[in-house]
Design a protein around this motif. Sequence first.
Motif, PDB file in Angstrom:
ATOM      1  N   GLU A 130     -11.314  -0.970   7.893  1.00  0.00           N
ATOM      2  CA  GLU A 130     -10.068  -1.968   7.437  1.00  0.00           C
ATOM      3  C   GLU A 130     -10.545  -3.539   7.813  1.00  0.00           C
ATOM      4  O   GLU A 130      -9.716  -4.297   7.377  1.00  0.00           O
ATOM      5  CB  GLU A 130      -8.863  -1.568   8.072  1.00  0.00           C
ATOM      6  CG  GLU A 130      -8.227  -0.450   7.350  1.00  0.00           C
ATOM      7  CD  GLU A 130      -6.790  -0.207   7.861  1.00  0.00           C
ATOM      8  OE1 GLU A 130      -6.237  -0.960   8.142  1.00  0.00           O
ATOM      9  OE2 GLU A 130      -6.562   1.217   7.844  1.00  0.00           O
TER      10      GLU A 130
ATOM     11  N   PHE B  77      -5.507   0.117  -2.271  1.00  0.00           N
ATOM     12  CA  PHE B  77      -4.982   1.368  -2.854  1.00  0.00           C
ATOM     13  C   PHE B  77      -6.100   2.435  -3.070  1.00  0.00           C
ATOM     14  O   PHE B  77      -5.865   3.422  -3.473  1.00  0.00           O
ATOM     15  CB  PHE B  77      -4.481   0.805  -4.130  1.00  0.00           C
ATOM     16  CG  PHE B  77      -3.046   0.472  -4.119  1.00  0.00           C
ATOM     17  CD1 PHE B  77      -1.866   0.757  -4.135  1.00  0.00           C
ATOM     18  CD2 PHE B  77      -3.171  -1.210  -3.949  1.00  0.00           C
ATOM     19  CE1 PHE B  77      -0.660   0.338  -3.803  1.00  0.00           C
ATOM     20  CE2 PHE B  77      -1.888  -1.782  -3.961  1.00  0.00           C
ATOM     21  CZ  PHE B  77      -0.645  -1.205  -3.775  1.00  0.00           C
ATOM     22  N   LYS B  78      -7.388   2.165  -3.202  1.00  0.00           N
ATOM     23  CA  LYS B  78      -8.461   3.123  -3.366  1.00  0.00           C
ATOM     24  C   LYS B  78      -8.605   3.829  -2.184  1.00  0.00           C
ATOM     25  O   LYS B  78      -8.731   5.038  -2.001  1.00  0.00           O
ATOM     26  CB  LYS B  78      -9.891   2.384  -3.730  1.00  0.00           C
ATOM     27  CG  LYS B  78     -10.902   3.340  -4.148  1.00  0.00           C
ATOM     28  CD  LYS B  78     -12.190   2.799  -4.760  1.00  0.00           C
ATOM     29  CE  LYS B  78     -13.301   3.873  -4.989  1.00  0.00           C
ATOM     30  NZ  LYS B  78     -12.995   4.652  -6.317  1.00  0.00           N
ATOM     31  N   GLN B  79      -8.725   3.227  -0.943  1.00  0.00           N
ATOM     32  CA  GLN B  79      -8.794   4.316   0.375  1.00  0.00           C
ATOM     33  C   GLN B  79      -7.586   3.570   1.042  1.00  0.00           C
ATOM     34  O   GLN B  79      -7.897   2.404   1.905  1.00  0.00           O
ATOM     35  CB  GLN B  79     -10.201   3.953   0.921  1.00  0.00           C
ATOM     36  CG  GLN B  79     -10.341   4.907   2.095  1.00  0.00           C
ATOM     37  CD  GLN B  79     -11.662   4.891   2.521  1.00  0.00           C
ATOM     38  OE1 GLN B  79     -12.522   4.282   2.073  1.00  0.00           O
ATOM     39  NE2 GLN B  79     -11.896   5.803   3.423  1.00  0.00           N
ATOM     40  N   GLN B  80      -6.666   4.212   1.191  1.00  0.00           N
ATOM     41  CA  GLN B  80      -5.388   3.797   2.020  1.00  0.00           C
ATOM     42  C   GLN B  80      -5.494   3.719   3.372  1.00  0.00           C
ATOM     43  O   GLN B  80      -6.370   4.487   4.007  1.00  0.00           O
ATOM     44  CB  GLN B  80      -4.048   4.522   1.389  1.00  0.00           C
ATOM     45  CG  GLN B  80      -3.770   3.972   0.114  1.00  0.00           C
ATOM     46  CD  GLN B  80      -2.322   4.643  -0.344  1.00  0.00           C
ATOM     47  OE1 GLN B  80      -1.401   4.083   0.073  1.00  0.00           O
ATOM     48  NE2 GLN B  80      -2.074   5.571  -1.160  1.00  0.00           N
ATOM     49  N   SER B  81      -4.657   2.883   3.857  1.00  0.00           N
ATOM     50  CA  SER B  81      -4.765   2.784   5.360  1.00  0.00           C
ATOM     51  C   SER B  81      -4.397   4.214   6.043  1.00  0.00           C
ATOM     52  O   SER B  81      -3.492   4.774   5.715  1.00  0.00           O
ATOM     53  CB  SER B  81      -4.051   1.627   6.029  1.00  0.00           C
ATOM     54  OG  SER B  81      -3.885   1.781   7.441  1.00  0.00           O
ATOM     55  N   ASN B  82      -5.262   4.683   6.908  1.00  0.00           N
ATOM     56  CA  ASN B  82      -4.493   5.878   7.803  1.00  0.00           C
ATOM     57  C   ASN B  82      -5.493   5.763   9.254  1.00  0.00           C
ATOM     58  O   ASN B  82      -6.097   4.895   9.448  1.00  0.00           O
ATOM     59  CB  ASN B  82      -5.030   7.358   6.818  1.00  0.00           C
ATOM     60  CG  ASN B  82      -6.266   7.446   6.956  1.00  0.00           C
ATOM     61  OD1 ASN B  82      -7.321   6.995   7.521  1.00  0.00           O
ATOM     62  ND2 ASN B  82      -6.839   7.786   5.544  1.00  0.00           N
TER      63      ASN B  82
END
Lengths: 356, 76
Positions: A228, A205-210
């Motif tokens: 990731e 949730f801090k650095q969401q997947s993109n």
Amino acid sequence: MKLKFYNKKITGIISILPKNKVYFKNEMNNYNFSKKQSLKLAKIMGYSSRRVVNEKTSVSDLCVFGLNYLFKKKLIKKDKIDALVLVTQSPDYFLPPTSNVISGKINLRPDVICLDINQGCAGYEVGLIQAFMLLEQKNISKVLVLNADVLSKKVSIKDRNSRPLIGDGATITIVEKSKANEKINAYIKMDGKKYDSLIIPAGGFKQQSNSSTKKLKKDKFGNSRSLEHLLMKGDDIFNFVVTKVPEMLNEIYKDLKIKKEYFDYFFFHQPNKFILEKLANKIEIANSKLPSNIVENFGNGSGITVPLNICFNLGSKATKKEYKVCLGGFGVGLTWSIIVCNIKKLSFCKIIEFKK
Amino acid sequence: MIETEKFLNRLSKILEVKKIKDQDKFEKLKEWDSLAMLSVIALVNEMYKITISAGDFKKFKKVGNLLSFIKKKKKK
């Protein structure tokens, strides 16, 4: 933190391993290193084969398979379970808790407490400590500690640093009240300043997947991974293990007025052969008392390595005899923990293979 | 005393060179990789009980830099 527990004991351990074996020799061409370099690495680190799940298998699948085996073989009665403590870093979902999912799949009564704990290499000790605390309650007599991880899914195939060592699997440990005047000493420490020594930087949730967190980037040694993927700073982990574990052990020897000879076995977490051998040298424990053969046979499966170590190296002997053991976990968090206890005439201590 | 000769002997074994010199640059050595670096970190830890990290190797370009670092640490 130093913790003491009375009248509790481990009564059974089972390891559940995926059937699928992956061999280092077949994978080394994925890495950006010469054959000679890779073979040297394999020899020093103890890489040979490891067990990994297929894409569809999850932590709950492994645990449910093991639990159903125990029910079927009448090694445990479903209605006697009072709590499930699942220690994993690879839950089925962000939410709900995977322990609830497991409880539903095996149809446990709603009175059973389900807890997920996010811990890794010290996850066996953390899970046992939680189980011992639950057992302080009058109404709780039997707790199942489930350790399970499928982290191979989060390691880059082009990362020679981590890929060859990560294995998957699950273990189930039964912890119960005992009337035999058992004493257990547990030591646990955490250093959150080093939280990024072992980390999956993105996808939470801090650095969401993109799209950018999925991009592979090459490090200076030629390993490629994305944000990731699991990132392990080998130097940090090495320095941490060979410093903090001996310190904790010395504290234990002093507090409990025991010497290293007191222990029949040191069942330690299995990061790789290299770190374990350096650690064994430092604390002056013979290899015969400190098994280091888990990574070469199964891979490093985080929190499962200590119970798997017991199943693999003691196996059925643990059902007949009594051993004074030192259980040690160290890694992600950073977290390190040692439990001094007895492994005594378990009702089972074995390894089974997961089949779909 | 830091037993320089013994250290250099063991270092040359790790790095697979006949003789290692102060002027040798780690990154120029054929066998230099993450495993070699970890092995050097472990050697320094074992022989001198000094902790060095991967980051420190940015300062130790040459073997001589590492040696003077160890000597300095041991004097303290």
